[in-house]
Design an enzyme around this catalytic site. Structure first.
Site, PDB file in Angstrom:
ATOM      1  CD  GLU A  86      26.720  37.615  32.377  1.00  0.00           C
ATOM      2  OE1 GLU A  86      27.443  38.331  31.673  1.00  0.00           O
ATOM      3  OE2 GLU A  86      26.220  36.554  31.988  1.00  0.00           O
TER       4      GLU A  86
HETATM    5  C1  LIG Z   1      27.396  30.535  41.463  1.00  0.00           C
HETATM    6  C2  LIG Z   1      27.972  30.738  40.107  1.00  0.00           C
HETATM    7  C3  LIG Z   1      27.136  30.756  39.009  1.00  0.00           C
HETATM    8  C4  LIG Z   1      27.668  30.893  37.723  1.00  0.00           C
HETATM    9  N1  LIG Z   1      26.846  30.803  36.635  1.00  0.00           N
HETATM   10  C5  LIG Z   1      27.398  30.693  35.396  1.00  0.00           C
HETATM   11  C6  LIG Z   1      26.604  30.349  34.270  1.00  0.00           C
HETATM   12  O1  LIG Z   1      25.382  30.207  34.359  1.00  0.00           O
HETATM   13  N2  LIG Z   1      27.221  30.180  33.068  1.00  0.00           N
HETATM   14  C7  LIG Z   1      28.566  30.324  32.921  1.00  0.00           C
HETATM   15  O2  LIG Z   1      29.065  30.134  31.821  1.00  0.00           O
HETATM   16  N3  LIG Z   1      29.354  30.665  33.978  1.00  0.00           N
HETATM   17  C8  LIG Z   1      28.800  30.841  35.202  1.00  0.00           C
HETATM   18  N4  LIG Z   1      29.594  31.150  36.286  1.00  0.00           N
HETATM   19  C9  LIG Z   1      31.016  31.370  36.080  1.00  0.00           C
HETATM   20  C10 LIG Z   1      31.428  32.818  36.311  1.00  0.00           C
HETATM   21  O3  LIG Z   1      30.967  33.630  35.259  1.00  0.00           O
HETATM   22  C11 LIG Z   1      32.971  32.853  36.465  1.00  0.00           C
HETATM   23  O4  LIG Z   1      33.258  32.271  37.712  1.00  0.00           O
HETATM   24  C12 LIG Z   1      33.514  34.264  36.384  1.00  0.00           C
HETATM   25  O5  LIG Z   1      33.407  34.777  35.079  1.00  0.00           O
HETATM   26  C13 LIG Z   1      34.983  34.349  36.811  1.00  0.00           C
HETATM   27  O6  LIG Z   1      35.762  33.355  36.183  1.00  0.00           O
HETATM   28  P1  LIG Z   1      36.711  32.411  37.071  1.00  0.00           P
HETATM   29  O7  LIG Z   1      35.893  31.852  38.169  1.00  0.00           O
HETATM   30  O8  LIG Z   1      37.409  31.465  36.184  1.00  0.00           O
HETATM   31  O9  LIG Z   1      37.760  33.387  37.723  1.00  0.00           O
HETATM   32  P2  LIG Z   1      39.176  33.855  37.043  1.00  0.00           P
HETATM   33  O10 LIG Z   1      38.934  34.281  35.645  1.00  0.00           O
HETATM   34  O11 LIG Z   1      40.140  32.774  37.306  1.00  0.00           O
HETATM   35  O12 LIG Z   1      39.494  35.107  37.915  1.00  0.00           O
HETATM   36  C14 LIG Z   1      40.166  35.056  39.184  1.00  0.00           C
HETATM   37  C15 LIG Z   1      40.563  36.491  39.578  1.00  0.00           C
HETATM   38  O13 LIG Z   1      41.486  37.021  38.600  1.00  0.00           O
HETATM   39  C16 LIG Z   1      40.989  38.228  38.056  1.00  0.00           C
HETATM   40  N5  LIG Z   1      41.335  38.281  36.643  1.00  0.00           N
HETATM   41  C17 LIG Z   1      41.192  37.305  35.712  1.00  0.00           C
HETATM   42  N6  LIG Z   1      41.636  37.733  34.525  1.00  0.00           N
HETATM   43  C18 LIG Z   1      42.058  38.999  34.686  1.00  0.00           C
HETATM   44  C19 LIG Z   1      42.637  39.976  33.829  1.00  0.00           C
HETATM   45  N7  LIG Z   1      42.845  39.748  32.538  1.00  0.00           N
HETATM   46  N8  LIG Z   1      42.968  41.180  34.361  1.00  0.00           N
HETATM   47  C20 LIG Z   1      42.730  41.459  35.650  1.00  0.00           C
HETATM   48  N9  LIG Z   1      42.203  40.569  36.511  1.00  0.00           N
HETATM   49  C21 LIG Z   1      41.866  39.358  36.034  1.00  0.00           C
HETATM   50  C22 LIG Z   1      39.481  38.206  38.290  1.00  0.00           C
HETATM   51  O14 LIG Z   1      38.944  39.512  38.365  1.00  0.00           O
HETATM   52  C23 LIG Z   1      39.391  37.458  39.609  1.00  0.00           C
HETATM   53  O15 LIG Z   1      39.566  38.350  40.677  1.00  0.00           O
HETATM   54  C24 LIG Z   1      29.070  31.068  37.568  1.00  0.00           C
HETATM   55  C25 LIG Z   1      29.901  31.079  38.682  1.00  0.00           C
HETATM   56  C26 LIG Z   1      29.380  30.888  39.941  1.00  0.00           C
HETATM   57  C27 LIG Z   1      30.317  30.835  41.112  1.00  0.00           C
END
Ligand SMILES: Cc1cc2nc3c(=O)[nH]c(=O)nc-3n(C[C@H](O)[C@H](O)[C@H](O)COP(=O)(O)OP(=O)(O)OC[C@H]3O[C@@H](n4cnc5c(N)ncnc54)[C@H](O)[C@@H]3O)c2cc1C
Length: 592
Positions: free
Chosen positions: A435
């Protein structure tokens, strides 16, 4: 292993003394929420949480959900618990009566949801996601979509999911690639989604996926994303699940925590989907409902902290080790040692502060929805918008800290799975990621909620804290006096940071301090609530539950000395430290 006991005394205290349940119950449509009804709901929910959900929390974690050939089996006991959950009407609690719900304020569903999350976070995620999907449908779905899906989902016989994330599109949803091609009255959806909570499972008859996708001629970026309903089974006219749709679960993830909650990789191969709202406005719908989802995840932080505290407290009373510092003699339970007490107080005080902030925000959500006066609705909504990233970011980060302290109180046994303390830390770890990560929440707080409006809502909130200071000044209680001084310095720290953010011309320096600022906001907002709690407790001391009320005042004082005290240092980090984060070039990181 200790059994979860809902902290009913504190919940009631916060509901009645801090969040103003009586006033919320007077809003149009919320008359059902009389103190007697709310009490009965809390008692019943507490029984369900400790009797049904808590006993399958540890076993569910150990067993985990299993994927075989596209089907997912949830751990033993989850199916029966889910049936009982739906039969008890718990899934329907927050929804309007016209959809089969109970039409209760968010302020009432919040403590109930805290109980589900405390007793079994993995289980609670299924209704959480269903609730999010229902809200999206109610907000933007056509009458036909609402009629077909919402009553089943409110009853819980069908569950919902949110399909946003793709391998290349996490925090940045402008990169979503899933496609949706129009075919008469529906669309054919193709693509892959990852990390989909309860994307596949055996708890319900049907699963209703809400999927973000692009139509072929959609503009690039966030302005070209639409939202679709893609059911696992196409509903028949009589409401039974019909033909299988081309939405399949390719696997589930092996995770650090929430093992019982299946996190699915979903593949859509020309699956039949129906547009929710208008084309290219899907992200807008998601953003409107994001407040609710982010709030719900923030509440997970409160809930896990409560559970970790209860377990640590039980262990500290039983574990015999070390002599009493003053009296000597035989080895004593570790709760006698000042450092163990300090840890328990840190856990307790932060949990109570977070709970009070979360419930107060829930009450503001109710006012923002139902207050008869438009200006009041707007004012409350602005407060909610300001506090959502704080509730989400601060409560989850603190939830992890508290769960980690819980492990520490257990010593070596905390690192061993049988005690259960480790599970809370593992489960809590996801809450600062999904989220929207803490970094994303903090950018939202600093950018959208403060800089964009010149800090107006934050300044209005700070002004109300100064009014509280006058009330605190009237107290003769030494603990309240001490807390007043800490709170005043915290309020000044936030005010300095708000000015810095509003005036800053260096976006990189400002955003490098965004997470420390979010933490500062959380700590001070928590202090605000603890100060209100101490005043309310002081007023009731002569006539109320003395042990509870005295503990409240002492806990508030502790929060001032151990938590609020960090505020000036955080202010310095925000105002002076931001540029330092960018000091090294990318090459310099590799220089050593
Ligand atoms: C157990 C689990 C359940 C989940 N459930 C759902 C679900 O039901 N539906 C769904 O759609 N998704 C779901 N997710 C996905 C989850 O919402 C994402 O993992 C989350 O939003 C982060 O995206 P990412 O993993 O691609 O990380 P990234 O976006 O790749 O982020 C990696 C790091 O970079 C930082 N970062 C990224 N962009 C920026 C920026 N512009 N400025 C500063 N820092 C930044 C982040 O803060 C983080 O520290 C789930 C994930 C998990 C692990």
């Amino acid at each position: 292993m200790s059994t979860y006991q809902a902290p009913l005394k504190d919940m009631r205290f916060v509901l009645n003394e801090l969040a103003g349940l009586r006033d919320v119950a007077e809003l149009p449509g919320y008359q059902e929420a009389s103190p007697e009804t709310v009490d009965a709901i809390l008692e019943e929910a507490a029984k369900f949480a400790s009797g049904i959900l808590d006993p399958i929390n540890y076993s569910g974690d150990q067993e985990g959900s299993k994927w075989v050939g596209g089907a997912v089996t949830t751990p033993k006991g989850f199916g029966a618990a889910y049936r009982q959950f739906c039969e008890g009407g718990w899934n329907a609690l927050p929804f309007e009566a016209e959809w089969g719900g109970q039409g209760l304020p968010r302020l009432v569903s919040t403590p109930v949801q805290e109980m589900w999350k405390s007793s079994n976070m993995s289980f609670s995620l299924c209704p959480l996601l269903t609730q999010g999907a229902i809200e999206a449908l109610l907000l933007r779905g056509s009458e036909d979509l609402k009629r077909r899906y919402v009553p089943k989902m409110v009853a819980g016989s069908w569950t919902g999911t949110m399909n946003l994330t793709e391998p290349q599109a996490g925090s940045d949803l402008s990169l979503v690639r899933t496609r949706a091609e129009r075919q008469g009255d529906h669309y054919l959806v193709s693509g892959q989604k990852i990390f989909i909570t309860y994307g596949e499972h055996d708890l319900a008859d049907n699963i209703v996926h809400l999927v973000l996708a692009r139509t072929p001629d959609a503009p690039e970026g966030v302005k070209g994303i639409s939202l679709f309903v893609v059911p696992k089974f196409m509903p028949n006219e009589d409401g039974t699940p019909g033909k299988r749709n081309a939405a399949r679960c390719a696997s589930i993830e092996h995770k650090l925590g929430i093992h019982a909650s299946p996190t699915a990789v979903m593949v859509y191969e020309r699956a039949v989907g129906y547009l929710v709202g208008e084309e290219n406005r899907g992200l807008e719908t998601m953003f409107i409902m994001m407040n609710a989802a982010r709030f719900a995840v923030g509440l997970e932080g409160v809930a896990i902290a409560e559970r970790a505290f209860q377990r640590a407290l039980a262990f500290a009373r039983e574990r015999i080790q070390g002599r009493d510092l003053v009296q000597g003699g035989k080895a004593v339970p570790i709760i006698r040692h000042p450092d163990v007490r300090r840890m328990l107080m840190l856990m307790k005080s932060q949990t109570e502060a977070m709970r009070a902030l979360a419930y107060t925000t829930a009450a503001a959500m109710d006012y923002a929805r139902k207050h008869p006066d438009a200006a009041a609705r707007e004012r409350h909504q602005a407060f909610v918008d300001l506090m959502i990233p704080v509730v989400k970011g601060w409560c989850t980060e603190t939830g992890i800290d508290v769960a980690s302290l819980g492990v520490q109180v257990h010593g070596g046994m905390g690192f061993i799975e049988e005690t259960g303390a480790a599970q809370y830390l593992r489960d809590a770890r996801i809450t600062t990621i999904y989220e929207g990560t803490t970094g994303i929440q903090a950018m939202d707080l600093v950018g959208r909620k403060i800089a964009r409006e010149g800090g107006a809502t934050a300044k209005a909130w700070l002004a109300s804290l100064r009014t509280l200071d006058a009330e605190l000044a009237r107290s003769g209680n030494p603990d309240i006096k001490a807390l007043r001084a800490q709170l005043a310095s915290g309020v000044q720290a936030v005010a300095d940071c708000v000015n810095f953010i509003v005036e800053s011309k260096d976006a990189r320096a400002t955003f490098a301090g965004a997470v420390p600022f979010l933490k500062l906001m959380g700590i001070v907002a928590g202090g605000w609530q603890m100060a209100r709690a101490a005043l309310a407790a002081e007023k009731q001391l002569a006539s109320g539950d003395r042990a509870f009320l005295e503990a409240k005042i002492a806990t508030a004082r502790f929060y001032g000395d151990h938590v609020l005290v960090q505020a000036p240092a955080l202010r310095d980090t925000v105002v002076k430290g931001g540029a330092g984060a960018m000091a090294l070039s990318e090459d310099q990181f590799l220089a050593a």
